[in-house]
Design a protein around this motif. Structure first.
Motif, PDB file in Angstrom:
ATOM      1  N   TRP A  99       0.799  -1.223   0.000  1.00  0.00           N
ATOM      2  CA  TRP A  99       0.000   0.000   0.000  1.00  0.00           C
ATOM      3  C   TRP A  99       0.835   1.278   0.000  1.00  0.00           C
ATOM      4  CZ3 TRP A  99       0.665   3.337   4.095  1.00  0.00           C
ATOM      5  CH2 TRP A  99       1.274   2.807   5.244  1.00  0.00           C
ATOM      6  N   ALA A 100       2.155   1.153   0.162  1.00  0.00           N
ATOM      7  CA  ALA A 100       3.013   2.324   0.340  1.00  0.00           C
ATOM      8  C   ALA A 100       3.469   2.907  -0.989  1.00  0.00           C
ATOM      9  CB  ALA A 100       4.229   1.958   1.180  1.00  0.00           C
ATOM     10  N   ASN A 101       3.736   4.183  -0.992  1.00  0.00           N
ATOM     11  CA  ASN A 101       4.331   4.851  -2.143  1.00  0.00           C
ATOM     12  C   ASN A 101       5.775   4.375  -2.281  1.00  0.00           C
ATOM     13  OD1 ASN A 101       5.506   6.591  -4.006  1.00  0.00           O
ATOM     14  ND2 ASN A 101       4.580   8.434  -3.164  1.00  0.00           N
TER      15      ASN A 101
ATOM     16  N   PRO B  91       0.931   6.752   1.499  1.00  0.00           N
ATOM     17  CA  PRO B  91       0.321   5.739   0.636  1.00  0.00           C
ATOM     18  C   PRO B  91       0.506   6.084  -0.838  1.00  0.00           C
ATOM     19  CG  PRO B  91      -1.362   7.234   1.429  1.00  0.00           C
ATOM     20  CD  PRO B  91      -0.064   7.657   2.081  1.00  0.00           C
ATOM     21  N   LYS B  92       0.444   5.061  -1.670  1.00  0.00           N
ATOM     22  CA  LYS B  92       0.545   5.307  -3.112  1.00  0.00           C
ATOM     23  C   LYS B  92      -0.812   5.648  -3.716  1.00  0.00           C
ATOM     24  CE  LYS B  92       0.353   0.350  -4.344  1.00  0.00           C
ATOM     25  NZ  LYS B  92       1.105  -0.754  -4.994  1.00  0.00           N
TER      26      LYS B  92
ATOM     27  N   THR C  27      -3.731   7.775  -3.031  1.00  0.00           N
ATOM     28  CA  THR C  27      -4.258   8.834  -2.170  1.00  0.00           C
ATOM     29  C   THR C  27      -5.775   8.940  -2.257  1.00  0.00           C
ATOM     30  OG1 THR C  27      -3.835  10.454  -3.919  1.00  0.00           O
ATOM     31  CG2 THR C  27      -2.112  10.144  -2.247  1.00  0.00           C
TER      32      THR C  27
ATOM     33  N   TYR D 146      -6.630   6.062   0.343  1.00  0.00           N
ATOM     34  CA  TYR D 146      -6.138   6.191   1.720  1.00  0.00           C
ATOM     35  C   TYR D 146      -5.981   7.637   2.187  1.00  0.00           C
ATOM     36  CZ  TYR D 146      -4.908   1.300   0.940  1.00  0.00           C
ATOM     37  OH  TYR D 146      -4.956  -0.038   0.643  1.00  0.00           O
TER      38      TYR D 146
ATOM     39  N   GLY E 224      -0.189   6.944   6.579  1.00  0.00           N
ATOM     40  CA  GLY E 224      -0.841   5.785   7.168  1.00  0.00           C
ATOM     41  C   GLY E 224       0.158   5.023   8.014  1.00  0.00           C
TER      42      GLY E 224
ATOM     43  N   GLY F 207       1.349   1.154   8.972  1.00  0.00           N
ATOM     44  CA  GLY F 207       1.250  -0.234   8.575  1.00  0.00           C
ATOM     45  C   GLY F 207       1.842  -1.180   9.589  1.00  0.00           C
TER      46      GLY F 207
ATOM     47  N   GLU G  98      -2.765  -3.766   3.724  1.00  0.00           N
ATOM     48  CA  GLU G  98      -3.443  -2.507   3.977  1.00  0.00           C
ATOM     49  C   GLU G  98      -2.879  -1.877   5.253  1.00  0.00           C
ATOM     50  OE1 GLU G  98      -5.833  -1.358   1.985  1.00  0.00           O
ATOM     51  OE2 GLU G  98      -6.211  -3.145   0.765  1.00  0.00           O
ATOM     52  N   PRO G  99      -2.920  -0.539   5.357  1.00  0.00           N
ATOM     53  CA  PRO G  99      -2.574   0.087   6.630  1.00  0.00           C
ATOM     54  C   PRO G  99      -3.696  -0.119   7.641  1.00  0.00           C
ATOM     55  CG  PRO G  99      -3.337   1.736   5.066  1.00  0.00           C
ATOM     56  CD  PRO G  99      -3.271   0.437   4.318  1.00  0.00           C
TER      57      PRO G  99
END
Length: 454
Positions: free
Chosen positions: A101-103, A129-130, A132, A135, A140, A142, A158-159
């Motif tokens: 889920w992260a950028n 997050p990637k 936006t 999320y 966020g 995690g 997911e966070p």
């Protein structure tokens, strides 16, 4: 570490000079205690008989890689020690490119935490997050899960729902209830479900904390029935470490005092954890030791912490010496001194590569440095080695206990414009743990990188 050479033991005083092109510094419990990379925001945890530190990992941003001039973090490492002296880097455990889920180009993996429950290890981390739209644009938090404190950690897809912010901290109370704390303007708390991945209560904004200035980085612990909420706070221009005490993990807490004052050199942030290990409490924190002109590249430290009889915390004065016992047979970095005289000074060996560490310069006769808690073991040492350079001839003494204490060794120094390793075989019999005093009796402009007994 390179083996240098052996000194003959049949001479009472030997002066040997060996050209050394490079020396690999052993990682020891002197501040900062991680010496090969930038680290910040250290969360210390005791798992079994070892102490683990989960810091964030500062790197220097470049065009196209983070925001130049700002905090830049892309992954996390974990370090551990059994004696607060020898630290092991267990490598990278979570990366921004491996969190679903992260950028993957966010460079915002800020202060983390890790906790054990039912044989599983839960690593909590904030990042951007990637997606936006899904999320939002704020951070966020995690979770990554492992079977061992060193990983491998597998991030959740997911966070944590209902949580927006940074600096996660998890506390498990004696009744087994887990709590998640985090910050985003205020400091927040919510109960966690047994699975450690979901909230089990409404989010509570912790009241009665300072309303002026930034608050972040909560860390909660319990001692003798009191719950301590500790956090960095910008009262003036930079962060100092403060705390509040309550009788419930969710508050209310009463503001009580300061754990550590603002950085004397102006490092804007501080971020910490407090843990008991082998009957002693310690404060883990950070400072920009290796980057004095740029306070977004920091390094983790630790010092002992004590309590007053009423449960209040005694203010911690940061040291270079840190904590732990130094083995006399390892390289003793006397620039991480316990005390220093006015005629001695500390500076980088190489300002272009600060990770090479520091040196101590004895500018005039009478200059001295004190280095405490050196363990000589039960068998007497026979040799002294130290790396040095000297503007002129001189005489160096090593004493124990005090500046005028028993003479352990005396060495004649010869002028040299290049770093050399010097040795002496005339060492008085000594065992056990000692405080060392390195004193320049004659000469000036003598610089020392390290010393070691054999």
């Amino acid at each position: 570490m390179k083996k240098l050479f052996n000194i003959p033991s049949n001479q009472s005083l030997i002066l040997l000079i060996v050209m050394i092109s490079s020396i690999t510094t052993t990682v020891k419990a002197q501040n900062p205690f991680i010496r090969n990379q930038f680290t910040a925001d250290p969360t210390a945890r005791v798992f079994g008989d070892r102490l683990y530190v989960y810091p964030s990992h500062d790197i220097l941003a470049q065009p196209g890689k983070g925001r130049v001039g700002w905090f830049c973090m892309e992954d996390y490492h974990v370090f551990s020690s059994a004696n607060l002296t020898d630290w092991t880097d267990h490598g990278m455990i979570v990366s921004q490119t491996k969190v679903p889920w992260a950028n993957p180009a966010g460079y915002s993996m800020w202060a983390p935490d890790c906790i054990e429950r039912n044989g599983k290890y839960y690593f909590y981390f904030p990042t951007l997050p990637k997606d936006t739209l899904l999320y939002g644009r704020s951070f966020g938090i995690g979770v990554a899960v492992a079977d061992k404190p060193t990983g491998p950690f597998v991030p959740e897809t997911e966070p944590i729902k209902g949580v927006k912010g940074i600096d996660p901290n998890v506390f498990i109370d004696k009744d087994g209830q887990a709590y998640l704390y985090w910050s985003q303007g205020n400091i927040y708390v919510a109960k966690l479900k047994e699975n450690m991945r979901e909230l089990a209560s409404e989010v509570v904004t912790i009241p009665n904390l300072p309303t002026k200035g930034l608050k972040e980085g909560p860390f909660v612990f319990e001692r003798n029935g009191l719950y301590y909420l500790t956090f960095p706070h910008v009262e003036n221009k930079t962060e100092r470490l403060e705390y509040a005490i309550g009788d419930n993990p969710m508050g209310p807490f009463k503001m009580t005092g300061v754990i550590m004052d603002e950085s004397a050199t102006g490092c804007w942030t501080n971020h910490h954890s407090i843990i008991q290990y082998k009957k002693q409490w310690y404060l883990f924190y950070h400072h920009n030791d290796y980057s004095p002109k740029f306070d977004k590249a920091r390094s983790v430290r630790l010092d002992s912490l004590s309590f007053n009889a009423d449960g209040t915390i005694q203010k911690v004065i940061p040291t270079l010496r840190g904590a732990g016992i130094t083995n006399a047979k390892t390289e003793i970095q006397i620039d991480r001194y316990s005390k220093i005289g006015e005629q001695a000074a500390i500076s980088f060996i190489d300002t272009a590569d600060t990770f090479k560490g520091w040196k101590t310069k004895f500018t005039e006769a009478g200059a001295w440095v004190q280095y405490n808690t050196v363990d000589f073991g039960s068998r007497p040492v026979k040799k002294l080695m130290f790396k040095m350079l000297a503007e002129q001839d001189g005489t160096l003494e090593i004493r124990t206990g005090s500046l005028t204490g028993p003479l352990l060794c005396k060495v004649d120094i010869k002028k040299t414009n290049e770093w050399m390793v010097v040795g002496s075989g005339d060492i008085k019999k000594i065992t056990g743990i000692q405080n060392l005093f390195v004193v320049l009796k004659e000469g000036k402009g003598i610089e020392i990188d390290w010393l070691r007994f054999e």
